[in-house]
Design an enzyme around this catalytic site. Structure first.
Site, PDB file in Angstrom:
ATOM      1  CG  ASP A  14     -13.905 -37.934 -21.181  1.00  0.00           C
ATOM      2  OD1 ASP A  14     -14.706 -38.128 -20.153  1.00  0.00           O
ATOM      3  OD2 ASP A  14     -14.375 -38.497 -22.237  1.00  0.00           O
ATOM      4  CB  SER A  15     -14.430 -33.498 -18.975  1.00  0.00           C
ATOM      5  OG  SER A  15     -15.470 -33.725 -19.619  1.00  0.00           O
ATOM      6  CG  LEU A  16     -18.014 -37.140 -19.301  1.00  0.00           C
ATOM      7  CD1 LEU A  16     -18.742 -38.387 -20.291  1.00  0.00           C
ATOM      8  CD2 LEU A  16     -19.529 -36.308 -18.898  1.00  0.00           C
TER       9      LEU A  16
END
Length: 156
Positions: A14-16
């Site tokens: 994901d965004s991580l």
């Protein structure tokens, strides 16, 4: 002249994961450590959770019959769970049992010999979402809360 194709480390999540290219991020650090040995491909997609990851991985993972034409993925990181841990009824919420099943599905895509995406050379690292401090975040609209994130840590 033929190009020398280097094997890769592929990062999905994901965004991580997506933010792994930020200064001092883990993707940047991997690229520095493995320069001239392995290339780093970042396929982090902000806002995604494991339900949405499966069809994406079906698009980005090479099928067995295609693997001799592409770079070999030596290491695959799978880092989902922050969005899955959003409290229901958030659209990103994925119940813990389905989250575990989705992670298992992603692993089996690569590690099961009968899978179209089987890649015996690929090693997988699962990364769980980091803990969240609700008081420190101070955002009542935050899609993550401590309890649901904690239930994703160590899930296999």
């Amino acid at each position: 002249m033929a190009a020398n194709i280097q094997d890769v480390i592929m990062l999905v999540g994901d965004s991580l994961t997506q933010r792994g290219w930020e200064q001092g991020g883990f993707a940047q650090l991997l690229a520095e450590r493995y320069v001239r040995k392995l290339d780093v491909i970042n396929r982090g997609l902000g806002g995604y959770q494991t339900d949405w990851a499966i069809p994406i991985c079906e698009q980005i993972f090479a099928k067995q019959d295609e693997q001799h034409h592409v770079r070999n993925v030596k290491l695959l990181t799978i880092w989902y769970g922050a969005n899955d841990a959003a409290p229901a009824p958030n659209t990103r919420h994925v119940p813990r049992d389905r989250y575990k099943a989705n992670l298992s599905h992603l692993i089996k895509m690569v590690k099961t010999p009968t899978s179209a995406y089987y890649s015996p050379e690929t090693r997988i690292i699962l990364i769980t979402p980091p803990p969240v401090n609700e008081k420190q975040r101070g955002n009542p609209e935050s899609p993550r809360v401590f309890e649901t994130t904690r239930s994703r840590q160590g899930s296999r």
